[in-house]
Design a protein around this motif. Structure first.
Motif, PDB file in Angstrom:
ATOM      1  N   LEU A   1      63.263  87.361  14.078  1.00 28.38           N
ATOM      2  CA  LEU A   1      62.875  87.274  15.479  1.00 28.38           C
ATOM      3  C   LEU A   1      64.028  87.834  16.301  1.00 28.38           C
ATOM      4  CD1 LEU A   1      61.458  83.631  15.474  1.00 28.38           C
ATOM      5  CD2 LEU A   1      60.119  85.751  15.515  1.00 28.38           C
TER       6      LEU A   1
ATOM      7  N   ASP B   1      51.213  91.326  24.444  1.00 34.52           N
ATOM      8  CA  ASP B   1      51.627  90.040  23.886  1.00 34.52           C
ATOM      9  C   ASP B   1      51.555  88.955  24.956  1.00 34.52           C
ATOM     10  OD1 ASP B   1      52.204  91.192  21.448  1.00 34.52           O
ATOM     11  OD2 ASP B   1      54.386  91.138  21.685  1.00 34.52           O
TER      12      ASP B   1
ATOM     13  N   ALA C   1      56.239  80.960  14.524  1.00 32.40           N
ATOM     14  CA  ALA C   1      56.278  82.309  15.078  1.00 32.40           C
ATOM     15  C   ALA C   1      56.207  83.352  13.972  1.00 32.40           C
ATOM     16  CB  ALA C   1      57.548  82.495  15.909  1.00 32.40           C
TER      17      ALA C   1
ATOM     18  N   SER D   1      54.764  87.072  14.764  1.00 29.15           N
ATOM     19  CA  SER D   1      55.654  87.418  15.874  1.00 29.15           C
ATOM     20  C   SER D   1      56.972  87.961  15.341  1.00 29.15           C
ATOM     21  CB  SER D   1      55.926  86.192  16.747  1.00 29.15           C
ATOM     22  OG  SER D   1      56.900  86.493  17.736  1.00 29.15           O
TER      23      SER D   1
ATOM     24  N   CYS E   1      59.394  88.568  17.963  1.00 25.67           N
ATOM     25  CA  CYS E   1      60.193  88.506  19.181  1.00 25.67           C
ATOM     26  C   CYS E   1      60.245  87.084  19.714  1.00 25.67           C
ATOM     27  CB  CYS E   1      59.613  89.434  20.245  1.00 25.67           C
ATOM     28  SG  CYS E   1      60.572  89.468  21.785  1.00 25.67           S
TER      29      CYS E   1
ATOM     30  N   VAL F   1      58.359  82.669  22.897  1.00 26.91           N
ATOM     31  CA  VAL F   1      57.889  83.517  21.800  1.00 26.91           C
ATOM     32  C   VAL F   1      56.862  84.510  22.330  1.00 26.91           C
ATOM     33  CG1 VAL F   1      56.945  83.546  19.465  1.00 26.91           C
ATOM     34  CG2 VAL F   1      58.183  81.537  20.281  1.00 26.91           C
ATOM     35  N   CYS F   2      56.982  85.767  21.928  1.00 34.46           N
ATOM     36  CA  CYS F   2      55.994  86.797  22.266  1.00 34.46           C
ATOM     37  C   CYS F   2      55.025  86.921  21.096  1.00 34.46           C
ATOM     38  CB  CYS F   2      56.675  88.130  22.516  1.00 34.46           C
ATOM     39  SG  CYS F   2      57.857  88.095  23.886  1.00 34.46           S
ATOM     40  N   ILE F   3      53.742  86.698  21.369  1.00 34.30           N
ATOM     41  CA  ILE F   3      52.746  86.603  20.305  1.00 34.30           C
ATOM     42  C   ILE F   3      51.543  87.477  20.634  1.00 34.30           C
ATOM     43  CG2 ILE F   3      51.280  85.035  18.972  1.00 34.30           C
ATOM     44  CD1 ILE F   3      53.114  82.762  19.880  1.00 34.30           C
ATOM     45  N   SER F   4      51.043  88.173  19.646  1.00 34.33           N
ATOM     46  CA  SER F   4      49.811  88.933  19.812  1.00 34.33           C
ATOM     47  C   SER F   4      48.705  88.018  20.331  1.00 34.33           C
ATOM     48  CB  SER F   4      49.394  89.546  18.470  1.00 34.33           C
ATOM     49  OG  SER F   4      48.103  90.109  18.552  1.00 34.33           O
TER      50      SER F   4
ATOM     51  N   THR G   1      47.657  83.931  19.289  1.00 35.51           N
ATOM     52  CA  THR G   1      48.187  82.851  20.125  1.00 35.51           C
ATOM     53  C   THR G   1      47.519  81.507  19.867  1.00 35.51           C
ATOM     54  OG1 THR G   1      48.827  84.414  21.861  1.00 35.51           O
ATOM     55  CG2 THR G   1      48.629  82.113  22.489  1.00 35.51           C
TER      56      THR G   1
ATOM     57  N   TYR H   1      49.087  79.875  16.946  1.00 34.75           N
ATOM     58  CA  TYR H   1      50.436  79.352  17.222  1.00 34.75           C
ATOM     59  C   TYR H   1      50.358  78.039  18.003  1.00 34.75           C
ATOM     60  CZ  TYR H   1      55.343  79.153  18.480  1.00 34.75           C
ATOM     61  OH  TYR H   1      56.648  78.742  18.617  1.00 34.75           O
TER      62      TYR H   1
END
Length: 268
Positions: A88, A97, A142, A147, A149, A234-237, A241, A244
């Motif tokens: 990450l 994201d 994550a 993820s 990022c 956290v940056c998630i598609s 999401t 997550y």
């Protein structure tokens, strides 16, 4: 409680490894202790708390350095391990994201109020429980949802750490102000004047990086507030999401990543 102090300091130190998708392995105690002002029992309790949290993370204490000082200081130097294909970093955000925050913010403001004896037991309890919680589950989740990022939210405040992602990833982060979770009692503490000097420095640093489409002075104080043992951002598609959110209790969608614009952050 010195034991809680040790727990929180250790959780804060371990967070750096979790923010990179790693697993803590070892920790080294670093202590400055006022031997003329505090009994050694206080130090014993602090070290015990730190050890408990390090063990909870699956790591071990390998020693430490101690000096006599006029002010109590305690922290840990932590080493960890991460797979190079599953890291990450703050450079992996992609337009589309969603931004997910795993803990409420405002603990710097609450801690300042607490030092002045102006913090309610309910607010103190909520703050301490969150600060003692490790970010390990949030980090592993994550990676599990793909993820690459994330950042932990610490001394630069929520907006400061968002700016690091925006600049490293060459994107703009759009924050939904109304979605950001804050600890109970934070707004009351801001109105009572408990804003930290660190928040003022963060605001100055971010002055040209943030476009405020909404937000009061109170909101700005909270978003600039330095955190101790804060959560992960956290940056998630978007498609992953929901997965997550189901894995990490208390996590909240607070915004999205968009194409790079004129500023690093937009607050809506």
């Amino acid at each position: 409680d010195p034991f809680d102090f040790g727990l929180i300091a250790a959780a804060n130190a371990l967070s750096d490894v979790y923010a990179m998708g790693g697993q803590p392995l070892t920790a080294l105690n670093i202590v400055a202790f006022p031997t003329n002002d505090l009994p050694l029992e206080v130090l014993t309790r602090i070290l015990a708390g730190g050890q408990d949290k390090v063990h909870e993370a699956g790591a071990v204490i390998v020693g430490g350095h101690t000096v006599v000082d006029t002010e109590l200081k305690y922290g840990l130097a932590v080493t960890g391990r991460a797979h190079p294909d599953f890291l990450l970093t703050n450079a992996g955000a992609r337009p589309g994201d969603q931004l997910v925050l795993t803990k409420p913010i405002g603990n710097g403001i609450l801690a300042t109020a607490g030092k002045r004896g102006q913090l309610s037991p309910e607010s103190e309890r909520a703050m301490l429980e969150a600060m003692k919680a490790l970010n390990g589950a949030a980090s592993r989740a994550a990676l599990a949802v793909g993820s690459r990022c994330a950042t932990d939210i610490t001394g630069f405040g929520l907006l400061g750490h968002m700016s690091h992602i925006a600049r490293a990833s060459n994107v703009t982060l759009r924050l939904d102000l109304d979605a950001v979770p804050i600890f109970p009692g934070v707004r009351e503490a801001v109105r009572a004047g408990f804003v930290t000097d660190g928040a003022k420095r963060n605001a100055e640093y971010l002055r040209d990086l943030v476009h405020w489409k909404k937000g009061t002075d109170e909101d700005r104080a909270i978003l600039h507030d330095p955190q101790t043992s804060g959560g992960l951002l956290v940056c998630i598609s978007r498609s992953r999401t929901p997965d997550y959110l189901s894995r990490v209790a208390g996590s909240v969608v607070v915004g999205e990543v968009i194409e790079r614009g004129e500023v690093a952050i937009e607050v809506h």
